[in-house]
Design an enzyme around this catalytic site. Sequence first.
Site, mmCIF file in Angstrom:
data_model
loop_
_atom_site.group_PDB
_atom_site.id
_atom_site.type_symbol
_atom_site.label_atom_id
_atom_site.label_comp_id
_atom_site.label_asym_id
_atom_site.label_seq_id
_atom_site.Cartn_x
_atom_site.Cartn_y
_atom_site.Cartn_z
ATOM 1 N N GLY A 17 0.821 -1.208 0.000
ATOM 2 C CA GLY A 17 0.000 0.000 0.000
ATOM 3 C C GLY A 17 0.856 1.259 0.000
ATOM 4 N N ALA A 79 -5.039 -10.310 2.704
ATOM 5 C CA ALA A 79 -6.158 -11.032 2.094
ATOM 6 C C ALA A 79 -6.901 -11.853 3.152
ATOM 7 C CB ALA A 79 -5.631 -11.933 0.988
ATOM 8 N N SER A 131 1.616 -7.463 -9.008
ATOM 9 C CA SER A 131 2.857 -8.229 -8.811
ATOM 10 C C SER A 131 4.079 -7.334 -8.970
ATOM 11 C CB SER A 131 2.971 -9.380 -9.803
ATOM 12 O OG SER A 131 4.210 -10.043 -9.604
ATOM 13 N N GLY A 132 5.108 -7.681 -8.210
ATOM 14 C CA GLY A 132 6.380 -6.948 -8.301
ATOM 15 C C GLY A 132 6.944 -6.622 -6.926
ATOM 16 N N LYS A 185 -3.661 -13.586 -11.476
ATOM 17 C CA LYS A 185 -2.597 -13.371 -10.482
ATOM 18 C C LYS A 185 -2.279 -14.680 -9.758
ATOM 19 C CE LYS A 185 0.473 -11.670 -7.880
ATOM 20 N NZ LYS A 185 0.447 -11.196 -6.541
ATOM 21 N N HIS A 188 -0.211 -16.722 -12.045
ATOM 22 C CA HIS A 188 1.116 -16.083 -12.057
ATOM 23 C C HIS A 188 1.932 -16.612 -10.877
ATOM 24 C CE1 HIS A 188 3.828 -13.083 -10.293
ATOM 25 N NE2 HIS A 188 4.049 -12.617 -11.508
ATOM 26 N N ASN A 189 1.317 -16.617 -9.700
ATOM 27 C CA ASN A 189 2.044 -17.078 -8.508
ATOM 28 C C ASN A 189 2.350 -18.573 -8.580
ATOM 29 O OD1 ASN A 189 1.581 -14.454 -7.747
ATOM 30 N ND2 ASN A 189 1.018 -14.948 -5.659
ATOM 31 N N GLU A 192 5.258 -18.868 -10.682
ATOM 32 C CA GLU A 192 6.387 -18.363 -9.867
ATOM 33 C C GLU A 192 6.912 -19.476 -8.942
ATOM 34 O OE1 GLU A 192 5.488 -14.565 -7.819
ATOM 35 O OE2 GLU A 192 6.141 -15.576 -5.997
ATOM 36 N N TYR A 193 6.017 -20.210 -8.296
ATOM 37 C CA TYR A 193 6.440 -21.325 -7.435
ATOM 38 C C TYR A 193 7.259 -22.333 -8.248
ATOM 39 C CZ TYR A 193 3.491 -20.585 -3.213
ATOM 40 O OH TYR A 193 2.923 -20.118 -2.056
HETATM 41 P P1 NDP Z 1 1.650 -5.975 4.992
HETATM 42 O O1 NDP Z 1 1.653 -7.105 5.934
HETATM 43 O O2 NDP Z 1 2.887 -5.204 4.764
HETATM 44 O O3 NDP Z 1 0.507 -4.949 5.433
HETATM 45 C C1 NDP Z 1 -0.787 -5.397 5.710
HETATM 46 C C2 NDP Z 1 -1.730 -4.223 5.695
HETATM 47 O O4 NDP Z 1 -3.046 -4.715 5.900
HETATM 48 C C3 NDP Z 1 -1.460 -3.213 6.811
HETATM 49 O O5 NDP Z 1 -1.757 -1.934 6.358
HETATM 50 C C4 NDP Z 1 -2.452 -3.674 7.881
HETATM 51 O O6 NDP Z 1 -2.819 -2.649 8.767
HETATM 52 C C5 NDP Z 1 -3.624 -4.036 7.007
HETATM 53 N N1 NDP Z 1 -4.543 -4.919 7.687
HETATM 54 C C6 NDP Z 1 -4.329 -6.200 8.076
HETATM 55 N N2 NDP Z 1 -5.424 -6.699 8.656
HETATM 56 C C7 NDP Z 1 -6.348 -5.705 8.649
HETATM 57 C C8 NDP Z 1 -7.675 -5.616 9.104
HETATM 58 N N3 NDP Z 1 -8.282 -6.653 9.690
HETATM 59 N N4 NDP Z 1 -8.322 -4.447 8.916
HETATM 60 C C9 NDP Z 1 -7.733 -3.399 8.331
HETATM 61 N N5 NDP Z 1 -6.461 -3.414 7.862
HETATM 62 C C10 NDP Z 1 -5.792 -4.574 8.024
HETATM 63 O O7 NDP Z 1 1.045 -6.562 3.631
HETATM 64 P P2 NDP Z 1 1.427 -6.221 2.127
HETATM 65 O O8 NDP Z 1 1.349 -4.762 1.925
HETATM 66 O O9 NDP Z 1 2.657 -6.952 1.771
HETATM 67 O O10 NDP Z 1 0.230 -6.953 1.345
HETATM 68 C C11 NDP Z 1 -1.036 -6.372 1.163
HETATM 69 C C12 NDP Z 1 -1.776 -7.255 0.167
HETATM 70 O O11 NDP Z 1 -1.042 -7.289 -1.050
HETATM 71 C C13 NDP Z 1 -1.923 -8.715 0.603
HETATM 72 O O12 NDP Z 1 -3.132 -9.228 0.122
HETATM 73 C C14 NDP Z 1 -0.772 -9.388 -0.080
HETATM 74 O O13 NDP Z 1 -0.983 -10.774 -0.277
HETATM 75 C C15 NDP Z 1 -0.749 -8.623 -1.396
HETATM 76 N N6 NDP Z 1 0.525 -8.650 -2.113
HETATM 77 C C16 NDP Z 1 1.718 -8.578 -1.439
HETATM 78 C C17 NDP Z 1 2.911 -8.598 -2.142
HETATM 79 C C18 NDP Z 1 4.239 -8.493 -1.459
HETATM 80 O O14 NDP Z 1 5.257 -8.718 -2.122
HETATM 81 N N7 NDP Z 1 4.289 -8.144 -0.183
HETATM 82 C C19 NDP Z 1 2.919 -8.710 -3.622
HETATM 83 C C20 NDP Z 1 1.617 -8.707 -4.202
HETATM 84 C C21 NDP Z 1 0.473 -8.694 -3.480
HETATM 85 P P3 NDP Z 1 -2.059 -2.475 10.156
HETATM 86 O O15 NDP Z 1 -0.881 -1.588 9.875
HETATM 87 O O16 NDP Z 1 -3.060 -1.840 11.040
HETATM 88 O O17 NDP Z 1 -1.646 -3.842 10.646
#
Ligand code: NDP
Length: 472
Positions: A17, A79, A131-132, A185, A188-189, A192-193
Amino acid sequence: MTSTGNSIGVIGLGEMGRNLVLNIADHGVSVTVFNRTPEKTKDFMEREAKSRPIRAASHLTELITGLRRPRSILMMISAGSAVDDLIDNLLPLLEPGDLLVDGGNSFFRDTDRRERKVSEKGCLYLGLGVSGGGFGARYGPSLMPGGSSQAYERLRPILEIIAARVGGEPCVTYLGRGSAGHYVKMVHNGIEYGLMQLIAEAYHFLKQGLGLTNEELAGLFTRWNETELQGYLLEITARIFLQKDVLSGGQLIDHILDQAGQKGTGRWTSINALELGIPVPTIDLAEMMRSLSGFSEERRNIQGLFREPPRIFQGERKRLIDQLGQALYGAMILTYGQGFALLRKASQVYEYDLDLAEVARIWRGGCIIRAALLEKIVTAYRIDPDLMHLLSDPVLGDEIKSLHQILRRVIKTAIDLAVPLPGLMTSLLYFDSLRSAWLPANLIQAQRDYFGAHTYGRVDRPGIFHTNWERD
Ligand code: NDP
C-alpha cells in the site's frame, strides 16, 4: 508535484500500500490514505509523504467524505476475512457509482462473491492482481485487473500511469469479468512457485554435485541471465549468492534455514487445476517441495540412516553446466506451458474470455515471473489466439525438440549423483506424457470396469461397453 485532477483513497499502508501510494502520488494523482494502525499513518506522513499530494484520514468516514464523487477506493490490506470486514464497514458509507478495488492477493472465488455484494449497492468492484513486490509497487508493477469493464475504465488512467512499461506499453490491460484479474494473479504465482523450484534445483545440483562456490554460482547465474534464460528470478538469484551476512560474516545464503514458507497462492493454483482437470505437475511439485522442506528433523534423521560419501561429478564440468542451463530453460517453457493451459481452460469455464497474448504481454515487466521467454509466448498467442498448448507453437515446439534430450541427460547424471531434481524431472515427465498419443489408461479403464462395472470405450467402435470379466 501538482494534482492531475484525479483522486483515489487507499486503505492499508503496509509494504504494498505504502509503495503504491507513493507511485500514484508521484504521477500527480491526489491520494487520501487510511491505515488501521494510526501510528503507521503518522510515520508514513512524516517520513514519506513529504510534499506529495497525499493527505491522511484518521477514520473511514473522513476518508470517504473527503474523496471526489464518484469515489475510487483501493483496499491494499491482508487477504482473507479482513477484506470482508472492511467491505462491510465501507458499504454503508458508499454511494451508487463508487468504485471499490481490492489490490490484495484475494482468492478468486471471494472476489466473485464480493463483487456481487458490492454491486447490490450499485457500486463497482475491481479485483486487481498486483505483482512486483514493494519495489514493483513503488516504481512500476504488473497489474492484473478483472471486474466490469466500466470499473476498469474508471481506474484505467491511474493504472496505466503507475504500471511498469515495456516497449512503451503499460503492463496492464482489462483481463475479463468478475475474478479474472485475481485468477490470473493466482496462476502467475503458481508459475512463480514452479520457476523458483527449478532454479533452486539448479543451485542444488551445482553446489552438491559439482561443488561450485557462491562466487562461482553468482558468476554463472549472471551469465545465464544474459541468455534466453534471462528473467527477474535469475537476476536476483545471482545477487543473492553474493550477499554478505552482517550478523556472523560469510555469505548470507549459507546462514538461511532450508525451510520454505508460503502464503497459499501456489496451493490455490494446484487445487483449482485439480478441480478443472488440468495437469500442472511442476507447480504441484513445487508446492510439495515447500512442504517437504519443513520436515527438517525427519530429513536430518533419515540422512543419518542412509549416510554415504558425497558423490562429485568427475566428467567434463563446463559441458554439464551448459546442459543444465538448457535443461532449466526447457523446464521453464514447460512450466509456463502448464500455467497457460490452466488459464485457457479457466477462461472457458469461468467465462473470462482471456486474451492469452495480453496476459503474457503484461507479465513482461514489473512482475516476479518477467522473463525474455514471455516475448515468445506473446508472439505465439498473437499468431494463434486459440493455440491448443504452448508446445504446439512452432518456435517453442522446435526448442523443446532439442531441449528435452538435454533435460533427460542432466537428470540421468543427477540420479547417478543422488541429487534430487524433482521439478526438472516432473517437467520432463509432463512432456513425455503429453507427447504420448497412447497412454496406459486403457488398463486403468479395464481395472475400473473389472471391480466396479464403470464401463469403457473402445478404439474400434463407438458406444459404452461393460465386460463381465470373471464370466465372459
Ligand atoms: P503488509 O503485511 O505489509 O501490510 C498489511 C496491511 O493490511 C497493513 O496496512 C495492515 O494494517 C492491514 N490490515 C491487516 N489486517 C487488517 C484488518 N483486519 N483491517 C484493516 N487493515 C488490516 O502486507 P502487504 O502490503 O505486503 O500486502 C497487502 C496485500 O497485497 C496482501 O493481500 C498481499 O498478499 C498482497 N501482495 C503482497 C505482495 C508483497 O510482495 N508483499 C505482492 C503482491 C500482493 P495495520 O498496519 O493496522 O496492521
